[in-house]
Design a protein around this motif. Structure first.
Motif, mmCIF file in Angstrom:
data_model
loop_
_atom_site.group_PDB
_atom_site.id
_atom_site.type_symbol
_atom_site.label_atom_id
_atom_site.label_comp_id
_atom_site.label_asym_id
_atom_site.label_seq_id
_atom_site.Cartn_x
_atom_site.Cartn_y
_atom_site.Cartn_z
ATOM 1 N N THR A 312 -6.413 12.410 -32.287
ATOM 2 C CA THR A 312 -6.297 12.740 -30.090
ATOM 3 C C THR A 312 -4.895 12.230 -29.219
ATOM 4 O OG1 THR A 312 -7.636 10.592 -30.151
ATOM 5 C CG2 THR A 312 -8.964 12.249 -30.191
ATOM 6 N N VAL A 316 -3.845 15.003 -27.574
ATOM 7 C CA VAL A 316 -3.719 15.077 -25.897
ATOM 8 C C VAL A 316 -2.222 14.316 -25.027
ATOM 9 C CG1 VAL A 316 -5.056 13.900 -24.141
ATOM 10 C CG2 VAL A 316 -6.279 14.588 -26.571
ATOM 11 N N THR A 435 -8.257 11.877 -19.251
ATOM 12 C CA THR A 435 -9.133 11.404 -20.770
ATOM 13 C C THR A 435 -10.022 10.358 -19.554
ATOM 14 O OG1 THR A 435 -7.325 10.013 -20.650
ATOM 15 C CG2 THR A 435 -7.103 11.475 -21.551
ATOM 16 N N TRP A 437 -12.994 7.931 -21.580
ATOM 17 C CA TRP A 437 -13.485 7.934 -22.490
ATOM 18 C C TRP A 437 -14.448 6.347 -22.838
ATOM 19 C CZ3 TRP A 437 -10.024 4.588 -26.611
ATOM 20 C CH2 TRP A 437 -8.987 4.500 -25.436
ATOM 21 N N CYS A 446 -13.790 13.469 -22.980
ATOM 22 C CA CYS A 446 -13.409 14.919 -23.003
ATOM 23 C C CYS A 446 -11.665 15.158 -21.911
ATOM 24 C CB CYS A 446 -14.642 14.563 -21.582
ATOM 25 S SG CYS A 446 -15.882 15.393 -21.677
ATOM 26 N N SER A 447 -11.290 15.728 -21.677
ATOM 27 C CA SER A 447 -9.678 15.892 -21.188
ATOM 28 C C SER A 447 -9.525 17.195 -21.359
ATOM 29 C CB SER A 447 -8.221 14.923 -22.036
ATOM 30 O OG SER A 447 -7.287 15.375 -21.596
ATOM 31 N N THR A 448 -8.507 18.124 -20.944
ATOM 32 C CA THR A 448 -7.927 19.252 -20.933
ATOM 33 C C THR A 448 -7.118 19.017 -22.045
ATOM 34 O OG1 THR A 448 -6.286 18.471 -19.235
ATOM 35 C CG2 THR A 448 -7.717 20.102 -18.524
ATOM 36 N N VAL A 449 -6.182 19.961 -23.051
ATOM 37 C CA VAL A 449 -5.246 19.677 -24.071
ATOM 38 C C VAL A 449 -4.040 20.656 -23.308
ATOM 39 C CG1 VAL A 449 -4.770 20.918 -25.844
ATOM 40 C CG2 VAL A 449 -7.138 20.344 -26.254
ATOM 41 N N MET A 464 -13.419 17.604 -25.609
ATOM 42 C CA MET A 464 -12.452 17.003 -27.089
ATOM 43 C C MET A 464 -12.296 18.578 -27.832
ATOM 44 S SD MET A 464 -9.649 15.673 -26.026
ATOM 45 C CE MET A 464 -9.068 15.619 -27.833
#
Ligand code: WTA
Length: 680
Positions: A312, A316, A435, A437, A446-449, A464
């Motif tokens: 990650t 990320v 982010t 978590w 969960c996050s945008t890449v 993710m």
């Protein structure tokens, strides 16, 4: 457009507060970022689809060096106690240090920035980190007799010696349990007793707001408090903040207290082989707050955790070995473990450790550090961003630094604050990842890449790769995307970073995280065991998740997780107090702060002195971060007929909002009285 989201549970506190959703527009990553990003291949989501689960996570495991390659990706035979990369062996310290020597021996692994600006920054190369870690590991093993599987408690500030100590433990297979340095000595002992660790590693002092703290004093508090519990702290190992000088006025206790810097002289240039640990061996414990008063020791594994941290951090945070990465969090929390120490070092990056307060001595400090070190990836919390925005809104412009990437973590970020972060701190050049978590989850869920998805202020983003998110209502029905209803956010499948259990309490582990939506009690099929995160969330039409906050009794103060029950128990240590109830109130900078209501035992009268004594008890039992905004001594608590304190009503009184229908309370008349008291 302002929309109201329905919330289903009567007892929710946080979710109720954050229900006004405004749809924000997208922001796109600059082409320059995309051109260099680690991940721009959208196929990753196909590779990590549920059909390819769990084998897809090989991609993360292969970022590590294994002394014995694993045989089975995921063993579910004892669900929900997942076992990842079964049969594999590796050492976390080797992966974060030794293996980089060949290419990066002379590169900075750690930049330590002291809070006092005139004190020089320490640039520690991978070679030097290797030497320091080895010497300490030898000392811990030979002098303290620590061996594989033992637990050691750390109560260390933000200094380079903290990752050195963590990595030395990892080198010999000792499980470290770092307690946030802002916690009191008493809080440390509770965690030592729980984990069965009788060695405390600390530092004599550290700087906070320009003042050298007497941190050794907390170790003495811990030892005294331990005695009250018939527990013995066998050794206190003390690092010197200024090597060669003892910075505390507290005397050393013969036979118990040892200055590490002196002891290490006997271990100069000693190297010891990293112990090859099974992928499933615990790497560390991280205590966090939950619904009950007792903090829980989240146990993280070696192989799965490290693979997820590295994977990650790469995807990320977009960390490349040549990046200078600064996460301005505290290593005393999970963010620091995963994204200051293990993730960046596993990837061979340079990680910045800043000792002090972001706004010390002024709001320009972070940007001076960024310029000085050439930081290009920055990571912090909404609380820090809000504080910097308030005290120095134009400061970033005055400094010549350039971020390619910025992270926010730990709390919801308001779109207005997000935009300041983007435009002013990031100068419009940096992508932002929000982010979501938890301590339990080891890494981002969960996050945008950043090389793939546009950003949306105030919204974390999709799951993710390999994290299959679902929102359930109370009855276990899936709430579809775009339904504009909040529910309980859950993860359908296990992933390598998920914690293994609560130390010493596997029953609570199953109950708190899996029982809620478990489909079959004895099932060994992971599909029957969704992970229950205890956050309320909404999924918008585009598949992004917006996190509304905790649905349990956890209050997130400036990104620090505190249990209402812990604060209430602390208040109850004051003799006069009969009942205590804590509720969160919104705070402009810290997001939330606790408001404390207490009722006294018969025969006692309220007084300002008593309020202060109760507040002081909370600080000394837990930490100054738990200090209540106010202590309200009330004649009675609003209660249901079954005698349950209605925290929801207290929360409404504290925040000046509508208490709703209170006619079903056992004592509805108290509500008006309390309201008068709170808003005279
Ligand atoms: C909250 C910190 C909104 C959430 C890594 C979660 C967030 C708790 C976000 C865990 C975010 C974390 N947006 N809320 N991006 N990230 N949270 O264990 O309520 O200290 O359950 O882990 O922080 O806090 P913890």
């Amino acid at each position: 457009m302002e929309r109201k989201v329905e919330v289903f549970d009567d007892d929710v506190t946080e979710a109720e507060i954050a229900v006004h959703l405004r749809e924000e527009g997208y922001y796109h990553a600059p082409p320059k970022f995309i051109a260099q990003a680690n991940l721009t291949d959208p196929d990753i989501f196909k590779r990590f689809s549920l059909e390819n689960f769990p084998e897809c996570f090989k991609e993360y495991a292969d970022l590590l060096t294994w002394s014995k390659y694993w045989e089975k990706t995921l063993d579910t035979s004892n669900a929900p106690f997942w076992r990842w990369f079964v049969g594999g062996k590796l050492n976390a310290c080797y992966n974060c240090v030794d293996r980089h020597l060949e290419k990066h021996r002379n590169k900075a692994a750690i930049h330590f920035v002291p809070e006092i600006e005139s004190e020089p920054i320490i640039h520690m190369t991978y070679q030097e980190l290797f030497m320091r870690v080895n010497e300490l590991a030898a000392f811990l093993r030979n002098f303290c007799g620590l061996k594989t599987g033992d637990r050691v408690t750390l109560h260390m500030p933000m200094v380079a010696e903290l990752p050195i100590t963590m990595l030395a433990c990892a080198r010999i297979g000792v499980i470290h349990s770092q307690v946030f340095s802002g916690f009191s000595g008493r809080a440390v002992v509770d965690r030592m007793i729980d984990s069965g660790s009788d060695i405390l590693i600390t530092m004599d002092g550290y700087y906070r707001n320009g003042v050298l703290q007497n941190h050794k004093g907390q170790a003495d508090v811990a030892c005294e408090h331990a005695h009250e519990h018939d527990f013995n702290i066998e050794k206190v190992l003390i690092w010197q903040r200024h090597p060669g000088t003892y910075s505390s006025k507290r005397p050393l206790v013969e036979g118990r207290d040892f200055i590490i810097n002196d002891m290490l002289k006997h271990y100069h240039h000693t190297t010891i082989d990293p112990v090859q640990m099974s992928a499933e061996a615990p790497l560390f414990l991280m205590y966090t707050s939950g619904t009950t008063g007792k903090p829980k020791g989240c146990q993280h594994s070696t192989g799965g955790y490290l693979a997820y941290a590295a994977g990650t951090a790469r995807i990320v945070q977009d960390i490349h070995p040549e990046d200078v990465y600064w996460c301005m969090a505290d290593i005393g929390w999970i963010t620091g473990h995963t994204y200051i120490v293990y993730g960046p070092l596993a990837l061979g990056a340079s990680t910045v450790i800043y000792e002090g307060v972001p706004t010390y001595p002024d709001a320009g400090r972070p940007w001076r550090i960024a310029e000085e070190l050439g930081v290009n990836i920055f990571h912090t919390s909404p609380t820090a961003i809000r504080a910097l925005r308030r005290s120095g809104p134009d400061e970033p412009k005055k400094h010549n630094y350039h971020f390619k990437h910025m992270t926010t973590v730990g709390e919801p970020i308001e779109p207005e604050v997000w935009k300041w972060y983007y435009e002013v701190v990031g100068k419009g050049e940096a992508v932002i990842v929000d982010t979501w978590w938890q301590t339990e989850t080891g890494g981002v869920l969960c996050s945008t890449v950043p090389g793939l998805h546009p950003m949306k202020p105030g919204t974390a983003g999709p799951g993710m790769p390999g994290i299959h998110v679902v929102i359930y209502d109370e009855d276990g029905n899936e709430i579809p995307r775009g339904a504009n209803r909040a529910g309980n956010i859950c993860i359908r499948n296990p992933w390598p970073g998920i914690f293994q259990t609560i130390w010493g309490d596997s029953e609570r582990f199953v109950k708190s995280y899996y029982a809620h939506y478990n489909k079959k009690e004895k099932s060994t099929d992971w599909r029957d065991w969704p992970y229950f995160a205890s956050d309320g969330a909404v999924q918008t039409e585009d598949g992004y998740y917006r996190i509304l906050g905790r649905i349990d009794d956890v209050i997130n103060v400036a990104g620090h997780r505190l249990g209402s029950k812990e604060i209430e128990s602390a208040a109850l240590t004051v003799d006069e107090v009969a009942e205590a109830a804590v509720v969160p109130v919104a705070d402009e900078i810290k997001g939330r702060i606790p408001d404390l209501y207490v009722a006294l035992k018969p025969g006692f009268q309220p007084s300002h002195e008593l309020e202060q004594r109760i507040s002081a008890a909370v600080v000394s039992e837990i930490s100054p971060i738990a200090r209540p905004r106010r202590v309200w001594i009330v004649p009675d608590m609003p209660k249901t007929r079954s005698g349950k304190i209605m925290r929801r009503v207290l929360a409404a009184i504290s925040s000046g909002s509508d208490t709703g229908d209170v006619s079903t309370l056992a004592n509805p008349e108290i509500v008006a009285e309390l309201r008068k008291m709170a808003n005279p």
